[in-house]
Design a protein around this motif. Structure first.
Motif, PDB file in Angstrom:
ATOM      1  N   PHE A   1      -6.955  -3.421  -7.004  1.00 16.21           N
ATOM      2  CA  PHE A   1      -6.552  -2.289  -6.172  1.00 16.21           C
ATOM      3  C   PHE A   1      -7.772  -1.749  -5.446  1.00 16.21           C
ATOM      4  CE2 PHE A   1      -7.830  -0.437 -10.187  1.00 16.21           C
ATOM      5  CZ  PHE A   1      -8.485   0.731  -9.844  1.00 16.21           C
ATOM      6  N   ALA A   2      -7.509  -1.017  -4.396  1.00 10.93           N
ATOM      7  CA  ALA A   2      -8.579  -0.434  -3.582  1.00 10.93           C
ATOM      8  C   ALA A   2      -8.077   0.871  -2.996  1.00 10.93           C
ATOM      9  CB  ALA A   2      -9.021  -1.380  -2.468  1.00 10.93           C
ATOM     10  N   ILE A   3      -9.006   1.783  -2.722  1.00 14.30           N
ATOM     11  CA  ILE A   3      -8.706   3.043  -2.045  1.00 14.30           C
ATOM     12  C   ILE A   3      -9.469   3.038  -0.732  1.00 14.30           C
ATOM     13  CG2 ILE A   3      -8.888   5.550  -2.132  1.00 14.30           C
ATOM     14  CD1 ILE A   3      -8.612   5.409  -5.129  1.00 14.30           C
ATOM     15  N   VAL A   4      -8.722   3.105   0.359  1.00 13.39           N
ATOM     16  CA  VAL A   4      -9.296   3.028   1.704  1.00 13.39           C
ATOM     17  C   VAL A   4      -8.774   4.207   2.521  1.00 13.39           C
ATOM     18  CG1 VAL A   4      -9.533   0.514   1.581  1.00 13.39           C
ATOM     19  CG2 VAL A   4      -7.424   1.519   2.494  1.00 13.39           C
ATOM     20  N   SER A   5      -9.238   4.268   3.759  1.00 11.87           N
ATOM     21  CA  SER A   5      -8.848   5.380   4.628  1.00 11.87           C
ATOM     22  C   SER A   5      -7.423   5.230   5.157  1.00 11.87           C
ATOM     23  CB  SER A   5      -9.819   5.492   5.809  1.00 11.87           C
ATOM     24  OG  SER A   5      -9.846   4.267   6.545  1.00 11.87           O
ATOM     25  N   GLY A   6      -6.948   3.997   5.346  1.00  7.21           N
ATOM     26  CA  GLY A   6      -5.601   3.781   5.863  1.00  7.21           C
ATOM     27  C   GLY A   6      -5.281   2.301   5.947  1.00  7.21           C
ATOM     28  N   GLU A   7      -4.036   1.983   6.283  1.00  8.52           N
ATOM     29  CA  GLU A   7      -3.610   0.582   6.395  1.00  8.52           C
ATOM     30  C   GLU A   7      -3.958   0.039   7.774  1.00  8.52           C
ATOM     31  OE1 GLU A   7      -0.065  -1.027   4.268  1.00  8.52           O
ATOM     32  OE2 GLU A   7       0.592   1.064   4.318  1.00  8.52           O
ATOM     33  N   THR A   8      -5.239  -0.162   7.984  1.00 11.34           N
ATOM     34  CA  THR A   8      -5.714  -0.738   9.235  1.00 11.34           C
ATOM     35  C   THR A   8      -6.052  -2.212   9.033  1.00 11.34           C
ATOM     36  OG1 THR A   8      -8.011  -0.134   8.743  1.00 11.34           O
ATOM     37  CG2 THR A   8      -6.666   1.499   9.908  1.00 11.34           C
ATOM     38  N   VAL A   9      -6.243  -2.924  10.152  1.00 16.26           N
ATOM     39  CA  VAL A   9      -6.597  -4.345  10.081  1.00 16.26           C
ATOM     40  C   VAL A   9      -7.931  -4.526   9.377  1.00 16.26           C
ATOM     41  CG1 VAL A   9      -7.111  -6.394  11.453  1.00 16.26           C
ATOM     42  CG2 VAL A   9      -5.256  -4.859  12.153  1.00 16.26           C
ATOM     43  N   ASP A  10      -8.896  -3.657   9.674  1.00 17.92           N
ATOM     44  CA  ASP A  10     -10.212  -3.770   9.059  1.00 17.92           C
ATOM     45  C   ASP A  10     -10.141  -3.576   7.550  1.00 17.92           C
ATOM     46  OD1 ASP A  10     -13.215  -3.846   9.202  1.00 17.92           O
ATOM     47  OD2 ASP A  10     -12.961  -1.786   8.495  1.00 17.92           O
ATOM     48  N   ASN A  11      -9.374  -2.596   7.095  1.00 19.53           N
ATOM     49  CA  ASN A  11      -9.282  -2.338   5.654  1.00 19.53           C
ATOM     50  C   ASN A  11      -8.545  -3.456   4.930  1.00 19.53           C
ATOM     51  OD1 ASN A  11     -10.679   0.126   5.636  1.00 19.53           O
ATOM     52  ND2 ASN A  11      -8.836   1.279   6.185  1.00 19.53           N
ATOM     53  N   TRP A  12      -7.477  -4.001   5.517  1.00 16.35           N
ATOM     54  CA  TRP A  12      -6.775  -5.094   4.863  1.00 16.35           C
ATOM     55  C   TRP A  12      -7.628  -6.356   4.827  1.00 16.35           C
ATOM     56  CZ3 TRP A  12      -3.166  -5.163   1.497  1.00 16.35           C
ATOM     57  CH2 TRP A  12      -2.163  -4.207   1.492  1.00 16.35           C
ATOM     58  N   ARG A  13      -8.391  -6.615   5.872  1.00 13.45           N
ATOM     59  CA  ARG A  13      -9.299  -7.763   5.838  1.00 13.45           C
ATOM     60  C   ARG A  13     -10.361  -7.577   4.760  1.00 13.45           C
ATOM     61  NH1 ARG A  13     -10.634  -9.213  12.238  1.00 13.45           N
ATOM     62  NH2 ARG A  13      -8.553  -9.989  12.779  1.00 13.45           N
ATOM     63  N   TRP A  14     -10.910  -6.382   4.686  1.00  8.08           N
ATOM     64  CA  TRP A  14     -11.930  -6.107   3.662  1.00  8.08           C
ATOM     65  C   TRP A  14     -11.350  -6.277   2.267  1.00  8.08           C
ATOM     66  CZ3 TRP A  14     -12.487  -2.299  -0.139  1.00  8.08           C
ATOM     67  CH2 TRP A  14     -13.752  -2.160  -0.671  1.00  8.08           C
ATOM     68  N   PHE A  15     -10.124  -5.812   2.050  1.00  7.10           N
ATOM     69  CA  PHE A  15      -9.477  -5.926   0.745  1.00  7.10           C
ATOM     70  C   PHE A  15      -9.230  -7.386   0.379  1.00  7.10           C
ATOM     71  CE2 PHE A  15      -5.393  -5.899  -1.702  1.00  7.10           C
ATOM     72  CZ  PHE A  15      -5.903  -5.350  -2.868  1.00  7.10           C
TER      73      PHE A  15
ATOM     74  N   GLY B   1       0.824  -1.195   0.000  1.00  4.61           N
ATOM     75  CA  GLY B   1       0.000   0.000   0.000  1.00  4.61           C
ATOM     76  C   GLY B   1       0.856   1.243   0.000  1.00  4.61           C
ATOM     77  N   THR B   2       0.302   2.327  -0.486  1.00  6.45           N
ATOM     78  CA  THR B   2       0.981   3.626  -0.485  1.00  6.45           C
ATOM     79  C   THR B   2      -0.053   4.708  -0.264  1.00  6.45           C
ATOM     80  OG1 THR B   2       2.482   5.076  -1.709  1.00  6.45           O
ATOM     81  CG2 THR B   2       0.777   3.967  -2.962  1.00  6.45           C
ATOM     82  N   PHE B   3       0.400   5.862   0.179  1.00  8.02           N
ATOM     83  CA  PHE B   3      -0.544   6.918   0.545  1.00  8.02           C
ATOM     84  C   PHE B   3      -1.004   7.691  -0.679  1.00  8.02           C
ATOM     85  CE2 PHE B   3       3.796   8.404   1.146  1.00  8.02           C
ATOM     86  CZ  PHE B   3       3.831   9.542   0.362  1.00  8.02           C
ATOM     87  N   VAL B   4      -2.213   8.236  -0.582  1.00  9.41           N
ATOM     88  CA  VAL B   4      -2.781   9.123  -1.598  1.00  9.41           C
ATOM     89  C   VAL B   4      -2.608  10.555  -1.110  1.00  9.41           C
ATOM     90  CG1 VAL B   4      -4.866   9.752  -2.876  1.00  9.41           C
ATOM     91  CG2 VAL B   4      -4.440   7.359  -2.286  1.00  9.41           C
ATOM     92  N   THR B   5      -2.163  11.444  -1.996  1.00  7.53           N
ATOM     93  CA  THR B   5      -1.770  12.781  -1.572  1.00  7.53           C
ATOM     94  C   THR B   5      -2.764  13.860  -1.979  1.00  7.53           C
ATOM     95  OG1 THR B   5      -0.473  13.058  -3.595  1.00  7.53           O
ATOM     96  CG2 THR B   5       0.657  12.167  -1.654  1.00  7.53           C
ATOM     97  N   ASN B   6      -4.007  13.505  -2.274  1.00  6.79           N
ATOM     98  CA  ASN B   6      -4.957  14.561  -2.621  1.00  6.79           C
ATOM     99  C   ASN B   6      -5.521  15.204  -1.351  1.00  6.79           C
ATOM    100  OD1 ASN B   6      -6.769  12.673  -1.664  1.00  6.79           O
ATOM    101  ND2 ASN B   6      -7.496  12.058  -3.681  1.00  6.79           N
ATOM    102  N   LYS B   7      -6.583  15.974  -1.502  1.00  9.62           N
ATOM    103  CA  LYS B   7      -7.097  16.767  -0.387  1.00  9.62           C
ATOM    104  C   LYS B   7      -7.591  15.904   0.753  1.00  9.62           C
ATOM    105  CE  LYS B   7     -10.623  20.266   0.616  1.00  9.62           C
ATOM    106  NZ  LYS B   7     -11.699  21.109   0.036  1.00  9.62           N
ATOM    107  N   TYR B   8      -8.267  14.808   0.454  1.00 13.52           N
ATOM    108  CA  TYR B   8      -8.881  13.964   1.480  1.00 13.52           C
ATOM    109  C   TYR B   8      -8.018  12.772   1.858  1.00 13.52           C
ATOM    110  CZ  TYR B   8     -12.977  16.785   0.550  1.00 13.52           C
ATOM    111  OH  TYR B   8     -13.829  17.846   0.416  1.00 13.52           O
ATOM    112  N   LYS B   9      -6.806  12.711   1.314  1.00 12.71           N
ATOM    113  CA  LYS B   9      -5.825  11.686   1.689  1.00 12.71           C
ATOM    114  C   LYS B   9      -6.389  10.270   1.496  1.00 12.71           C
ATOM    115  CE  LYS B   9      -2.890  14.833   2.780  1.00 12.71           C
ATOM    116  NZ  LYS B   9      -3.547  15.935   2.111  1.00 12.71           N
ATOM    117  N   GLY B  10      -5.831   9.313   2.177  1.00 15.42           N
ATOM    118  CA  GLY B  10      -6.237   7.922   2.038  1.00 15.42           C
ATOM    119  C   GLY B  10      -5.044   7.053   1.686  1.00 15.42           C
ATOM    120  N   THR B  11      -5.319   5.784   1.394  1.00 11.63           N
ATOM    121  CA  THR B  11      -4.271   4.811   1.071  1.00 11.63           C
ATOM    122  C   THR B  11      -4.718   3.978  -0.121  1.00 11.63           C
ATOM    123  OG1 THR B  11      -3.606   4.671   3.388  1.00 11.63           O
ATOM    124  CG2 THR B  11      -2.884   2.900   1.935  1.00 11.63           C
TER     125      THR B  11
END
Length: 695
Positions: free
Chosen positions: A411-425, A383-393
């Protein structure tokens, strides 16, 4: 006089109306303007303009005929002719009847009397240019100077390095003619008119103020109207028929003083900067404001403050990619069109519990699902960070094709590299690969959320780690006192693992543009690789073919001993065992890579077998072509509805304190602090106390 036209000749603050016909010559027109405006022959030039045709040269009879033809085609009875002073430099002046040689600085010594004007016709016929001729037929002499040349080489030859510097034409030179005549059309509407009016004001070196600035009409006057009584003004209105802007009334003559083009002008605001740098921002979205300041200085001769450049870049980004908040409203439409144009693609848009705020999105195209079946069952996730106004990963899952190239899978765009987001992905990936029937192997870094998600969603799948991060951990685990030989041995063991391909840093467009940009890049990549693979003539992919040739050339001198029908012992630097039936080598390279190692290649050649029969099918050219057999189809946005029809708000975010970072934080092993020795001044991992350099 049916072919007669009225020419409005303007010179400075004066205007002269002249009647022209098809028999009018250029010499007659020049002499008329010379006598009426009290000009000097050779010291002025003529330009004319029509609608959509401004700043045209008028230098000969042919130009005069072309002007009449264009005027007849456009059915215009009024011709605008502008008289401008020409930059004149005297090249060479020499006296014949005297021994005096006149320099360019003695031009003022030429008497300005009536005899000089009367003898000008005689000078025109003289064949000796640049000399004072003593005529025996008359009592007065005439001066003939080459005024056609605009070079300053004569003066610079005498002055050397103290001569004038060479001039430079800036890209803003054309701005001078942006506002030229009544009836001028601006197809871009009021925005284009305001933009060109501001550029015209900057290049001509005066200031203006708006009396009316509305979407349907704009009126501007000179800023010195009240102080100097300047009559310059322009009034433009919007057409109800086509929506274009037209100049209805224009007085393009200034009666004020001080028209000097300056480097700084208040009209050079952020919106104007945005229109100038838009192409530069489109080609390089990561361009810095300081680079834009330098570009405007060098190419336009303009100085702007840093905050104007920053806001100008932000405005250009918004014009190119749209508003970041409104881009979220396009996602529901985009998901529906994606599923309709790329059937059987897996796309999930999660809008949270309330259903009105974006939370995360997952996309896996049909082309990626079909292509992954022809790749090795191994996924690299990162994963890598998104650098627009609302950020994300941005989370990504990629594979390797038969030519050792990266094959994007999902690929997916999520709020961050959390356990919940990686499980969802990973749960979305398991839904895609439910009918795969192969055991997957995952490669990643040692992120705790990834380890937990893989263990939860894919409990039976092997999970390997990236060599790069393992090396970092090794450097942190063992101190320098352990010794380099021990570390090298550990690293040699780690080299049996594969690198996880790093997801490249994404740029900062809005989320809609970001997703569509990824789709376009994948679409072009699939098409490009498919066309390239059709030209291959080899059985294996070119990279594997070359690698096997290199491996085969290394061990031709090794001794090979047969133990059984399929088991051999190879005596190299170290002896290893090779089993052809089980595709096994005790160096473990054959099992890891999927194609014979250098030991197995020598055994295969020794047995007289075909090398291609022992290479996994994934590395063959037929499998590679099948990987890119399904294309990604375009998603046209010509029927995209306005964002107001569907309401999807951006995610809930909280702006962190301080200035937002633009680069990721590197680990201690990546950042190497330079230590400078104060004794010898070298950067060689020592200080003043341990320095051994001879002084």
């Amino acid at each position: 006089m049916d072919d007669s036209r009225v020419a409005k000749c303007t010179y400075g603050a004066g205007t002269l109306m002249v009647i022209l016909s098809s028999t009018t010559t250029f010499d007659w027109l020049s002499n008329e303007l010379y006598s009426r405006f009290k000009l000097m022959l050779g010291h002025f030039e003529l330009r004319y303009s029509f609608i959509d045709c401004s700043n045209c040269l008028l230098e000969s009879d042919d130009d005069l005929k072309v002007m009449f033809m264009v005027c007849g085609l456009m059915k215009d009875q009024l011709i605008h002719i502008y008289v401008r002073d020409k930059a004149v430099v005297v090249n060479y002046v020499q006296t014949v009847n005297t021994n005096i040689i006149a320099s360019p600085f003695l031009l003022e010594a030429v008497p300005n009397n009536d005899n000089f004007a009367q003898d000008e016709d005689t000078c025109k016929d003289s064949s000796v240019a640049g000399s004072i001729v003593d005529s025996s037929a008359g009592s007065s002499s005439c001066l003939s100077i080459d005024f056609d040349s605009t070079s300053s080489e004569f003066g610079n030859d005498y002055l050397g390095k103290y001569g004038s510097c060479g001039g430079r034409k800036y890209l803003s030179t054309d701005w001078e003619g942006y506002i030229s005549h009544e009836g001028q059309k601006f197809e871009g509407g009021v925005s284009e008119f305001r933009d060109k009016l501001a550029k015209y004001v900057i290049e001509n070196g005066f200031k203006m103020k708006y009396l009316k600035s509305e979407p349907r009409r704009v009126t501007a006057v000179c800023a010195k109207k009240e102080s100097d009584g300047c009559e310059w003004h322009v009034h433009a209105v919007n057409s109800n028929v086509n929506g274009f802007f037209y100049i209805k009334n224009l007085n393009n003559i200034h009666s004020c003083t001080g028209l000097i083009r300056k480097k700084r002008n208040k009209a050079m605001g952020s919106r104007l900067v945005s229109s100038i740098v838009k192409d530069k921002v489109r080609s390089n979205p990561l361009v810095r404001p300081i680079e834009l300041i330098t570009d405007l200085k060098e190419n336009y001769g303009l100085d702007i403050p840093y905050h104007v450049a920053w806001y100008g870049k932000e405005s250009a980004t918004k014009d190119l990619h749209g508003d970041e908040e409104l881009s979220y409203a396009h996602l529901p439409w985009y998901v529906d069109v994606l599923k309709a144009s790329n059937v059987e693609s897996h796309c999930v848009l999660d809008c949270g519990e309330d259903g009105s705020h974006f939370q995360r999105i997952f996309i896996c195209f049909k082309a990626s699902i079909d292509g992954f079946r022809w790749c090795r069952p191994m996924l690299f996730i990162d994963g890598t960070f998104v650098t627009n106004k609302y950020k994300g990963t941005l989370l990504g899952a990629t594979a390797n094709n038969g030519n050792k190239e990266v094959f994007p899978f999902a690929f997916a765009i999520v709020s961050g590299e959390t356990v919940d987001n990686w499980r969802w992905f990973l749960q979305r990936i398991s839904e895609v690969l439910v009918d795969e029937g192969r055991q997957l192997t995952f490669i990643s870094d040692r992120h705790g959320a990834i380890i937990d998600a893989v263990r939860t969603v894919f409990p039976s799948s092997p999970h390997g780690f990236c060599l790069y991060h393992l090396k970092d951990n090794l450097k942190k685990k063992y101190p320098h006192s352990v010794g380099s030989s021990f570390k090298d041995h550990i690293l040699w063991l780690f080299c049996k693992l594969l690198y996880a391909p790093t997801v490249k840093e994404v740029r900062r467009p809005p989320i809609y543009e970001l997703i569509d940009t990824i789709r376009i890049k994948m679409m072009e990549m699939i098409s490009r690789r498919k066309l390239a693979s059709e030209k291959w003539c080899s059985v294996l992919c070119p990279v594997i073919e070359d690698e096997l040739k290199n491996l085969a050339s290394k061990g031709r001198h090794w001794r090979i001993c047969r133990a059984s029908e399929s088991v051999f012992e190879v005596h190299a630097d170290l002896s290893v065992m090779v089993n052809l039936d089980e595709r096994f080598c005790s160096c473990y390279q054959w099992q890891l890579l999927g194609f014979p190692c250098q030991h197995a290649i020598q055994v295969i050649h020794h047995s007289g077998l075909c090398l291609y029969d022992f290479v996994d099918e994934y590395y063959k050219a037929d499998f590679y072509r099948a990987t890119y057999g399904t294309p990604i189809f375009p998603i046209p946005d010509i029927e995209k509805p306005p964002p107001g029809d569907v309401v999807l708000l951006p995610p809930h975010t909280r702006k962190p304190p301080g200035r937002p970072p633009t680069k990721r934080f590197k680990s201690s092993s990546e950042t190497k602090r330079q230590v400078k020795c104060k004794r010898c001044g070298a950067f060689d991992r020592h200080n003043r106390r341990t320095c051994k350099a001879p002084i």
